[in-house]
Scaffold this active site. Sequence first.
Site, PDB file in Angstrom:
ATOM      1  N   THR A   1       0.859  -1.184   0.000  1.00 22.77           N
ATOM      2  CA  THR A   1       0.000   0.000   0.000  1.00 22.77           C
ATOM      3  C   THR A   1       0.898   1.238   0.000  1.00 22.77           C
ATOM      4  O   THR A   1       1.313   1.701  -1.047  1.00 22.77           O
ATOM      5  CB  THR A   1      -0.980  -0.003   1.194  1.00 22.77           C
ATOM      6  OG1 THR A   1      -0.251  -0.273   2.399  1.00 22.77           O
ATOM      7  CG2 THR A   1      -2.053  -1.045   1.009  1.00 22.77           C
TER       8      THR A   1
ATOM      9  N   LYS B   1       4.041  -6.848   4.175  1.00 14.75           N
ATOM     10  CA  LYS B   1       3.784  -5.472   3.781  1.00 14.75           C
ATOM     11  C   LYS B   1       3.476  -4.682   5.040  1.00 14.75           C
ATOM     12  O   LYS B   1       2.968  -5.206   6.043  1.00 14.75           O
ATOM     13  CB  LYS B   1       2.644  -5.366   2.777  1.00 14.75           C
ATOM     14  CG  LYS B   1       1.262  -5.785   3.260  1.00 14.75           C
ATOM     15  CD  LYS B   1       0.481  -4.790   4.091  1.00 14.75           C
ATOM     16  CE  LYS B   1       0.379  -3.440   3.425  1.00 14.75           C
ATOM     17  NZ  LYS B   1      -0.387  -2.480   4.322  1.00 14.75           N
TER      18      LYS B   1
ATOM     19  N   THR C   1      -0.669  -4.670  12.540  1.00 12.64           N
ATOM     20  CA  THR C   1      -0.548  -3.567  11.615  1.00 12.64           C
ATOM     21  C   THR C   1       0.135  -3.922  10.332  1.00 12.64           C
ATOM     22  O   THR C   1       0.727  -3.061   9.727  1.00 12.64           O
ATOM     23  CB  THR C   1       0.266  -2.471  12.235  1.00 12.64           C
ATOM     24  OG1 THR C   1       1.369  -3.111  12.810  1.00 12.64           O
ATOM     25  CG2 THR C   1      -0.484  -1.774  13.286  1.00 12.64           C
TER      26      THR C   1
ATOM     27  N   GLU D   1       6.529   4.954   7.218  1.00 15.08           N
ATOM     28  CA  GLU D   1       6.122   6.111   6.423  1.00 15.08           C
ATOM     29  C   GLU D   1       6.926   7.348   6.798  1.00 15.08           C
ATOM     30  O   GLU D   1       6.828   7.853   7.917  1.00 15.08           O
ATOM     31  CB  GLU D   1       4.625   6.355   6.616  1.00 15.08           C
ATOM     32  CG  GLU D   1       3.790   5.263   5.974  1.00 15.08           C
ATOM     33  CD  GLU D   1       2.328   5.317   6.348  1.00 15.08           C
ATOM     34  OE1 GLU D   1       1.535   4.693   5.626  1.00 15.08           O
ATOM     35  OE2 GLU D   1       1.987   5.963   7.347  1.00 15.08           O
TER      36      GLU D   1
ATOM     37  N   ASN E   1      -0.027  10.502   5.658  1.00 10.41           N
ATOM     38  CA  ASN E   1      -1.275  10.117   6.304  1.00 10.41           C
ATOM     39  C   ASN E   1      -2.354  11.180   6.198  1.00 10.41           C
ATOM     40  O   ASN E   1      -3.542  10.873   6.226  1.00 10.41           O
ATOM     41  CB  ASN E   1      -1.006   9.751   7.777  1.00 10.41           C
ATOM     42  CG  ASN E   1      -0.378   8.384   7.876  1.00 10.41           C
ATOM     43  OD1 ASN E   1      -1.050   7.377   7.814  1.00 10.41           O
ATOM     44  ND2 ASN E   1       0.937   8.353   8.013  1.00 10.41           N
TER      45      ASN E   1
ATOM     46  N   THR F   1      -7.343  10.578   0.112  1.00  8.33           N
ATOM     47  CA  THR F   1      -7.574  11.305  -1.118  1.00  8.33           C
ATOM     48  C   THR F   1      -6.526  11.015  -2.164  1.00  8.33           C
ATOM     49  O   THR F   1      -6.695  11.380  -3.317  1.00  8.33           O
ATOM     50  CB  THR F   1      -7.616  12.822  -0.856  1.00  8.33           C
ATOM     51  OG1 THR F   1      -6.411  13.192  -0.172  1.00  8.33           O
ATOM     52  CG2 THR F   1      -8.807  13.169   0.021  1.00  8.33           C
TER      53      THR F   1
END
Length: 408
Positions: free
Chosen positions: A158, A184, A195, A281, A403, A408
């Site tokens: 992702t 992942k 998670t 991230e 995040n 969007t």
Amino acid sequence: MVTNPVEVEFKDLSGGITNTLGFLGAGINCGIKEYEKDLALIYSETEANLAAVFTQNQVKAAPVLIGQEIKERGTAQAFIINSGNANACTGEEGFKNANRINESLGEELGIDADLIFPASTGIIGQQLPMEAVTSGIEEITDQLHPAGGKKACRAIMTTDTYPKEMAVAFEIDGREVILGGMSKGSGMIEPNMATMLGFLTTDLNISQQLLQEALTEAVDESFNRITVDGDQSTNDAVAIMANGQAGNEQINHKGDNYYKFLAALKEVTKYLAQQIVKDGEGATKFVEIEVVNALTLSDANSIARAIANSQLVKTALFGEDPNWGRIVAAAGYSGGQIELDRLDLEINGQKLLVDGKQELTDPEKLRDLLARDEIKIKLNLHLGSGQAKVWTCDLSYEYVKINGEYHT
């Protein structure tokens, strides 16, 4: 933490989940995402013993609930995973859709739907585009290939920036055994199996009960030792299939052969877990938190996790700010027993505190300690024999951006 009573030599195969004898894989774009691969399939040519562990979040996605039922049966022949849509908080329709995927895939593969372990990852609260998924199931079965694991590994990503996979070979009774895996995860990473997705295959012949025990122990020392942001997901699981095609005599007790396999499993799961943290991230630092000589094991875990999840510690790591007070403060509110006048703190082997008093005061040397990509923080509490490690990363501007824009 259990120490394996035997040593085992591993050969790194520079591969992944379908290096294992009798397993095929594939990964395609079926239309959940606009361009990237979003549907993965791992298939065993024969029925395999299955073990799995799941998120501890009380809000569980439809595929997790189905996966739990399949785990109780203890056998499987395929993993089917989609990315881009979590199929979580989707009610009865989402549950029916997850079952439809298994039924459709079962028809294509010619196996019982109850032998298919499903998983999903992505945005919560949206129904799967079932027309695209069912069309993809027809396509993906035609693409199964012994080298297809690499495509499958990409299809489960992702916000990951790179695929995470590993395969090793080792010997059991003179026979080569292979263990492969993929994972992942990049955000929503917190200990307690919550998670990420992890999938493993092995051609070892081992009883289902011992396979489950080995996986549970390996996960506790790997995927349950990582945290990026303290958030637990609704979807995630680690599962393994063992199809027995290595031809060894079945392992049904905890002798040397069991512990050789357990050592290999810990090696692969630790690598896959640490890769998730390194790909956190927006992460710029990989950080190991080690607590030793705590009063209890529970205290060691609580203290290590409090430090690893502290936003003030994580932002200081990102800014390379040697504010060791944040580390000590997190240890103090963790719930674990702390006596400041007995506490030693070091970073990358350099002692900052001894018996609670500052040892290193040079600001440039302090800052240099954090100017590295990999950082090790160690606390010695001098209270008992409890010890624990947790792996985490820093918290950067990029994490907020990723995040803030995720939906969007």
